[in-house]
Scaffold this motif. Structure first.
Motif, mmCIF file in Angstrom:
data_model
loop_
_atom_site.group_PDB
_atom_site.id
_atom_site.type_symbol
_atom_site.label_atom_id
_atom_site.label_comp_id
_atom_site.label_asym_id
_atom_site.label_seq_id
_atom_site.Cartn_x
_atom_site.Cartn_y
_atom_site.Cartn_z
ATOM 1 N N TYR A 210 -25.737 67.144 -10.795
ATOM 2 C CA TYR A 210 -26.091 65.753 -11.080
ATOM 3 C C TYR A 210 -26.954 65.660 -12.333
ATOM 4 O O TYR A 210 -26.793 64.750 -13.161
ATOM 5 C CB TYR A 210 -26.857 65.150 -9.897
ATOM 6 C CG TYR A 210 -26.095 65.078 -8.607
ATOM 7 C CD1 TYR A 210 -24.837 64.491 -8.535
ATOM 8 C CD2 TYR A 210 -26.648 65.581 -7.427
ATOM 9 C CE1 TYR A 210 -24.145 64.415 -7.328
ATOM 10 C CE2 TYR A 210 -25.969 65.509 -6.217
ATOM 11 C CZ TYR A 210 -24.716 64.920 -6.176
ATOM 12 O OH TYR A 210 -24.041 64.836 -4.986
ATOM 13 N N LEU A 211 -27.878 66.573 -12.477
ATOM 14 C CA LEU A 211 -28.783 66.547 -13.631
ATOM 15 C C LEU A 211 -28.015 66.783 -14.924
ATOM 16 O O LEU A 211 -28.274 66.116 -15.942
ATOM 17 C CB LEU A 211 -29.880 67.597 -13.463
ATOM 18 C CG LEU A 211 -30.942 67.650 -14.563
ATOM 19 C CD1 LEU A 211 -31.663 66.311 -14.681
ATOM 20 C CD2 LEU A 211 -31.937 68.779 -14.296
ATOM 21 N N ILE A 212 -27.079 67.719 -14.909
ATOM 22 C CA ILE A 212 -26.260 67.976 -16.106
ATOM 23 C C ILE A 212 -25.484 66.716 -16.492
ATOM 24 O O ILE A 212 -25.397 66.360 -17.674
ATOM 25 C CB ILE A 212 -25.306 69.152 -15.859
ATOM 26 C CG1 ILE A 212 -26.092 70.459 -15.699
ATOM 27 C CG2 ILE A 212 -24.300 69.284 -17.007
ATOM 28 C CD1 ILE A 212 -25.239 71.639 -15.269
ATOM 29 N N ASP A 213 -24.927 66.025 -15.503
ATOM 30 C CA ASP A 213 -24.197 64.794 -15.778
ATOM 31 C C ASP A 213 -25.123 63.747 -16.395
ATOM 32 O O ASP A 213 -24.757 63.054 -17.355
ATOM 33 C CB ASP A 213 -23.582 64.256 -14.486
ATOM 34 C CG ASP A 213 -22.671 63.060 -14.721
ATOM 35 O OD1 ASP A 213 -22.217 62.868 -15.868
ATOM 36 O OD2 ASP A 213 -22.413 62.311 -13.759
ATOM 37 N N ALA A 214 -26.339 63.611 -15.860
ATOM 38 C CA ALA A 214 -27.294 62.640 -16.402
ATOM 39 C C ALA A 214 -27.643 62.962 -17.852
ATOM 40 O O ALA A 214 -27.719 62.063 -18.705
ATOM 41 C CB ALA A 214 -28.564 62.616 -15.548
ATOM 42 N N LEU A 215 -27.843 64.237 -18.155
ATOM 43 C CA LEU A 215 -28.154 64.633 -19.529
ATOM 44 C C LEU A 215 -26.972 64.379 -20.464
ATOM 45 O O LEU A 215 -27.152 63.956 -21.609
ATOM 46 C CB LEU A 215 -28.547 66.112 -19.562
ATOM 47 C CG LEU A 215 -29.853 66.471 -18.833
ATOM 48 C CD1 LEU A 215 -30.061 67.977 -18.830
ATOM 49 C CD2 LEU A 215 -31.031 65.761 -19.483
ATOM 50 N N ALA A 216 -25.752 64.628 -19.962
ATOM 51 C CA ALA A 216 -24.562 64.351 -20.778
ATOM 52 C C ALA A 216 -24.454 62.866 -21.094
ATOM 53 O O ALA A 216 -24.067 62.476 -22.208
ATOM 54 C CB ALA A 216 -23.313 64.834 -20.043
ATOM 55 N N LEU A 217 -24.820 62.032 -20.142
ATOM 56 C CA LEU A 217 -24.755 60.589 -20.366
ATOM 57 C C LEU A 217 -25.782 60.127 -21.396
ATOM 58 O O LEU A 217 -25.575 59.097 -22.053
ATOM 59 C CB LEU A 217 -24.961 59.850 -19.045
ATOM 60 C CG LEU A 217 -23.733 59.882 -18.123
ATOM 61 C CD1 LEU A 217 -24.133 59.600 -16.681
ATOM 62 C CD2 LEU A 217 -22.690 58.886 -18.596
ATOM 63 N N CYS A 218 -26.857 60.869 -21.576
ATOM 64 C CA CYS A 218 -27.817 60.542 -22.636
ATOM 65 C C CYS A 218 -27.165 60.674 -24.010
ATOM 66 O O CYS A 218 -27.473 59.915 -24.935
ATOM 67 C CB CYS A 218 -29.037 61.454 -22.545
ATOM 68 S SG CYS A 218 -30.063 61.156 -21.083
ATOM 69 N N VAL A 219 -26.248 61.640 -24.143
ATOM 70 C CA VAL A 219 -25.499 61.791 -25.391
ATOM 71 C C VAL A 219 -24.644 60.548 -25.621
ATOM 72 O O VAL A 219 -24.539 60.034 -26.750
ATOM 73 C CB VAL A 219 -24.614 63.054 -25.345
ATOM 74 C CG1 VAL A 219 -23.753 63.161 -26.597
ATOM 75 C CG2 VAL A 219 -25.469 64.296 -25.176
ATOM 76 N N THR A 220 -24.028 60.037 -24.559
ATOM 77 C CA THR A 220 -23.212 58.830 -24.673
ATOM 78 C C THR A 220 -24.053 57.641 -25.112
ATOM 79 O O THR A 220 -23.655 56.860 -25.987
ATOM 80 C CB THR A 220 -22.539 58.520 -23.324
ATOM 81 O OG1 THR A 220 -21.701 59.609 -22.957
ATOM 82 C CG2 THR A 220 -21.701 57.266 -23.412
ATOM 83 N N VAL A 221 -25.227 57.479 -24.501
ATOM 84 C CA VAL A 221 -26.094 56.356 -24.864
ATOM 85 C C VAL A 221 -26.480 56.432 -26.338
ATOM 86 O O VAL A 221 -26.465 55.421 -27.051
ATOM 87 C CB VAL A 221 -27.349 56.346 -23.968
ATOM 88 C CG1 VAL A 221 -28.353 55.307 -24.463
ATOM 89 C CG2 VAL A 221 -26.974 56.061 -22.525
ATOM 90 N N ARG A 222 -26.807 57.624 -26.818
ATOM 91 C CA ARG A 222 -27.178 57.784 -28.224
ATOM 92 C C ARG A 222 -26.008 57.414 -29.141
ATOM 93 O O ARG A 222 -26.200 56.771 -30.182
ATOM 94 C CB ARG A 222 -27.621 59.219 -28.500
ATOM 95 C CG ARG A 222 -28.096 59.443 -29.926
ATOM 96 C CD ARG A 222 -28.638 60.857 -30.129
ATOM 97 N NE ARG A 222 -29.154 61.037 -31.471
ATOM 98 C CZ ARG A 222 -28.424 61.376 -32.535
ATOM 99 N NH1 ARG A 222 -27.105 61.559 -32.381
ATOM 100 N NH2 ARG A 222 -28.975 61.525 -33.717
ATOM 101 N N ALA A 223 -24.785 57.799 -28.744
ATOM 102 C CA ALA A 223 -23.619 57.461 -29.558
ATOM 103 C C ALA A 223 -23.399 55.958 -29.594
ATOM 104 O O ALA A 223 -23.060 55.394 -30.648
ATOM 105 C CB ALA A 223 -22.375 58.169 -29.008
ATOM 106 N N VAL A 224 -23.588 55.288 -28.466
ATOM 107 C CA VAL A 224 -23.393 53.837 -28.419
ATOM 108 C C VAL A 224 -24.434 53.123 -29.270
ATOM 109 O O VAL A 224 -24.129 52.118 -29.928
ATOM 110 C CB VAL A 224 -23.446 53.337 -26.956
ATOM 111 C CG1 VAL A 224 -23.436 51.818 -26.903
ATOM 112 C CG2 VAL A 224 -22.253 53.893 -26.184
#
Length: 442
Positions: A210-224
């Motif tokens: 779950y934590l890895i997924d949350a960190l990956a989503l931070c990359v998405t937020v930065r891209a957006v």
């Protein structure tokens, strides 16, 4: 296509430089020759805004699958019941469907970039909450189901805005290539993500997935954050996002034959021809001599592997102009491949047929997605993508019920082969009866 079915903002009415488009007639380069004609068309990656959106998908396609594996695994560990895993799936499906329809209307009423920021942040927060409950050792199925429902609601809001934004980031002639790039990444995630989750669970445990997924989503937020603003093109006109606007989306579909047929094509292929509910029985009976576990794994992996291969060699078909014919041909090819799978007694031949079905599914996804983005006006694209999300999520689940029932009544191989033949017959009848789709060009 009919005049009423043509997008009013296809390639010339948007502000090209603002949304990452090149000036007309530039940027395409010389035609590709030799093996490069078959390789994936990467022209959309030249557009900085689209490249950021796509790069974020590369990360989250795998990360999201870690959570998709971890949630049912944790529920099963707590309850020891597959029924509870099924209930959790239903609990996630309902909010996703509801919020995808509403999210499509919202995506047509607000700046899509802002909506993506809010929803991606929401998905990341729910992944973080999944991690916290695992670390705290709550072992509560109710908490897991609530978090799953919340996450799927955010996903339902996110998906229409994300896909509808693509038409503002690349020119119309590159929509098919952009869809091929995105679909290939997502299909790769379906293969790599579960394998990675299976390898990591014994090493680091469920919570860290779950934590890895949350960190990956931070990359998405930065891209957006780095995307350009994507407000409604009608600027000064304020829109609402309620039941009336959702209903307008369905009326829009019913009044545009190309859009209606693109949805029906997917429903025909998935509901009549998706045989995954019968994989366990086929692995245990027809393909048991090869080993039930091996057979089951190969059957489930074959379609996404075929889809990935189709995406990697999408250079030729992603440049096709007759998108309607490509959809019809892909659905028919899917039906033929599924029929071949149903008739196969040899495991490896069955895998080949399923992989071929995966290639056909990739072609269908690419061109159905391109049609939805090019044939609909920008003020309707969000709602079209909301309906598309519901169809993509709901079709295979209806197929599970239909094929499971048919398999019990007629046997699994007859049910699979019969479903494939029905796909071919129904698609050809639809194409003959309604010429709008087969005549459609980008």
């Amino acid at each position: 296509m009919d005049a009423g079915e043509r997008s009013s903002d296809s390639t010339t009415t948007d502000d090209g430089p603002r949304y990452g488009r090149p000036a007309p007639g530039t940027g395409d380069g010389p035609p590709r020759r030799g093996w490069r004609r078959w390789a994936m068309d990467t022209r959309p990656l030249r557009r900085p805004a689209y490249r950021r959106l796509w790069a974020s998908t590369v990360v989250t396609a795998v990360g999201s699958q870690l959570t998709a594996v971890a949630v049912p695994k944790q529920i099963y560990d707590i309850t020891g019941s597959s029924a509870w895993v099924g209930y959790a799936g239903l609990a996630g499906l309902v909010p996703m469907v509801v919020f995808a329809l509403w999210g499509g209307a919202v995506a047509d009423a607000v700046d899509r970039r802002k909506l993506l920021l809010v929803t991606n942040t929401g998905i990341a927060v729910t992944s973080l909450l999944f991690w916290l409950q695992a670390v705290a050792g709550l072992e509560s199925v109710a908490v897991l189901i609530v978090l799953l429902a919340l996450q799927q609601a955010f996903f339902g809001l996110n998906s229409p805005a994300r896909t509808a934004s693509i038409a503002r980031l690349v020119p119309a002639e590159e929509l098919a290539a952009a869809n091929a790039l995105g679909s290939t990444v997502m299909q790769t995630g379906l293969v790599v993500g579960p394998l990675l989750a299976g390898a990591l669970i014994p090493v680091i445990g469920l919570g860290e997935l779950y934590l890895i997924d949350a960190l990956a989503l931070c990359v998405t937020v930065r891209a957006v954050v780095r995307l350009p603003a994507l407000p409604p093109l009608t600027g000064a006109v304020k829109r609402r996002a309620g039941v009336r606007q959702i209903a307008e989306g369905f009326r829009y579909i019913s009044g545009h034959k190309v859009l209606l047929l693109s949805f029906l094509a997917d429903i025909v292929a998935m509901v009549l021809g998706m045989p995954r509910a019968l994989f366990p029985q086929l692995a245990a009976e027809t393909y048991a001599p090869w080993g039930e576990g091996l057979a089951l794994g190969l059957l489930f992996a074959a379609i996404p592997v075929g889809a990935v291969l189709g995406g990697l060699f999408s250079g030729t078909f992603s440049r096709a102009r007759r998108h309607g014919l490509m959809v019809i041909g892909a659905v028919v090819a899917w039906g033929v491949a599924v029929t071949g799978f149903g008739l196969s007694r040899d495991l490896w031949l069955a895998v080949v047929f399923l992989a071929a079905a995966g290639v056909a599914d990739m072609v269908s996804m690419v061109f159905r997605g391109a049609i939805l983005l090019s044939a609909a006006t920008d003020e309707m694209r969000g709602r079209m993508q909301g309906v598309f999300t519901v169809v993509v999520a709901g079709g295979p689940r209806l197929a599970d019920v239909l094929h499971g029932t048919a398999g019990a009544a007629f046997g699994p191989r007859a049910a699979v082969a019969g479903g494939g033949l029905l796909v071919v017959a129904v698609m050809l009848v639809l194409a003959a009866a309604v010429p709008a789709l087969r005549r459609y060009r980008v």
